[in-house]
Design a protein around this motif. Structure first.
Motif, mmCIF file in Angstrom:
data_model
loop_
_atom_site.group_PDB
_atom_site.id
_atom_site.type_symbol
_atom_site.label_atom_id
_atom_site.label_comp_id
_atom_site.label_asym_id
_atom_site.label_seq_id
_atom_site.Cartn_x
_atom_site.Cartn_y
_atom_site.Cartn_z
ATOM 1 N N TYR A 19 0.830 -1.208 0.000
ATOM 2 C CA TYR A 19 0.000 0.000 0.000
ATOM 3 C C TYR A 19 0.870 1.265 0.000
ATOM 4 C CZ TYR A 19 -3.128 3.620 1.798
ATOM 5 O OH TYR A 19 -3.828 4.776 1.976
ATOM 6 N N LEU A 20 2.006 1.183 0.728
ATOM 7 C CA LEU A 20 2.890 2.359 0.829
ATOM 8 C C LEU A 20 3.882 2.451 -0.321
ATOM 9 C CD1 LEU A 20 3.793 2.400 4.645
ATOM 10 C CD2 LEU A 20 2.374 4.036 3.416
ATOM 11 N N LEU A 21 4.033 1.378 -1.099
ATOM 12 C CA LEU A 21 5.061 1.362 -2.143
ATOM 13 C C LEU A 21 4.923 2.514 -3.130
ATOM 14 C CD1 LEU A 21 7.523 -0.132 -3.138
ATOM 15 C CD2 LEU A 21 6.039 -1.584 -4.536
ATOM 16 N N PRO A 22 3.741 2.789 -3.662
ATOM 17 C CA PRO A 22 3.636 3.945 -4.577
ATOM 18 C C PRO A 22 4.002 5.270 -3.890
ATOM 19 C CG PRO A 22 1.715 2.527 -4.763
ATOM 20 C CD PRO A 22 2.460 2.058 -3.562
ATOM 21 N N LYS A 23 3.578 5.405 -2.626
ATOM 22 C CA LYS A 23 3.919 6.629 -1.902
ATOM 23 C C LYS A 23 5.432 6.737 -1.676
ATOM 24 C CE LYS A 23 -0.466 7.115 0.576
ATOM 25 N NZ LYS A 23 -1.104 7.274 1.917
ATOM 26 N N LEU A 24 6.061 5.593 -1.386
ATOM 27 C CA LEU A 24 7.513 5.609 -1.200
ATOM 28 C C LEU A 24 8.232 5.988 -2.489
ATOM 29 C CD1 LEU A 24 8.026 2.401 1.000
ATOM 30 C CD2 LEU A 24 8.248 4.790 1.713
#
Length: 279
Positions: A19-24
């Motif tokens: 879930y956080l990968l795109p934000k990272l």
């Protein structure tokens, strides 16, 4: 049972990571852009500051400060994209800003940073000025740079000393080159047996000093000589002279050495015995 719990925890973490990968990824790109813009903008601002400012020390310090301010702004944006802004705000609100400042490491960093700001605007020295801290010969040299945390000086034997800005601000600082001139002195002990009195000797040496290269002879900065003491036929004269201090080593060591050697040769030519008593 244990394996099922471990599998469930790992699955939860993996799901959160995906879930956080795109934000990272976005945060990483923003961080790279922020660093790039910080370097470009600080270089642009620094170039204009150097062009308009007569003080390169202040311009360089403001350039570094601008760079880190842009990087900090970009880092804040990155934290906001990831979603850590609330966590950071909670830590600051919970612990209090004072708790961070009084911490040993952060206290030193904040103290040296604030001292650097004061030094940059107060300007007790310029680039290439010769300074001495705390009346300590080992902390003496030419100023090379004023950084956010340290002041860099280079000693006459080639050593680089990084002094904390707080130390430079807090301790007594001697600037040998700020005014452009400095007074030096040395003693001359001469055996006057068979020669004239001390006045004649003084006039002879004073005329030589006045005509010597790089010795200032103008109102307020004229060389002079006083009779220090007499011991039988030996008179000890104290020679004072002013010289240019832009190159401190030249004005204090080399010039004094040349003057002493020149006076010795002069006394030899005039027939004074034991001219090696110049010291």
């Amino acid at each position: 049972m244990l394996l099922n719990d471990l599998h469930r925890v790992l699955s939860t973490y993996w799901t959160q990571f995906l879930y956080l990968l795109p934000k990272l990824a976005v945060a990483l790109i923003l961080l790279v852009i922020a660093v790039f813009l910080a370097n470009r903008l600080s270089s642009l601002i620094g170039g204009r500051l150097h062009a308009r400012s007569h003080d390169p020390l202040l311009a360089e310090f403001l350039t570094r400060l601008t760079k880190w301010a842009f990087i900090l702004l970009g880092l804040t944006l990155v934290l906001q994209v990831i979603g850590l802004t609330g966590i950071v705000s909670g830590m600051v609100a919970g612990a209090g800003l004072t708790a961070f400042v009084v911490g040993f490491a952060l206290k030193d960093i904040a103290e040296n940073f604030l001292a650097g700001v004061v030094l940059a605007f107060n300007r007790p020295f310029r680039i290439h000025d010769t300074i001495q801290i705390k009346d300590n010969q080992t902390l003496m040299g030419r100023v090379e740079a004023l950084n956010l945390r340290t002041t860099l000086i280079k000693t006459f034997d080639g050593k680089d000393i990084y002094l904390p800005n707080a130390l430079v601000l807090r301790e007594p600082l001697i600037n040998f080159t700020r005014d452009g001139h400095i007074r030096q002195d040395f003693l001359v002990a001469v055996d006057m047996e068979g020669k004239g009195g001390p006045e004649q000797l003084r006039d002879l040496i004073l005329d030589f000093v006045r005509r010597f290269k790089d010795v200032k002879d103008e109102e307020g900065h004229r060389p002079y000589i006083i009779l220090e003491k007499t011991d039988g036929t030996v008179a000890t004269l104290h020679v004072y002279f002013w010289t240019f201090s832009e190159d401190y080593r030249r004005g204090t060591q080399e010039l004094k050495s040349e003057l002493m050697q020149g006076i010795r040769e002069l006394l030899l030519q005039q027939g004074y015995p034991h001219p090696a008593a110049v010291q």
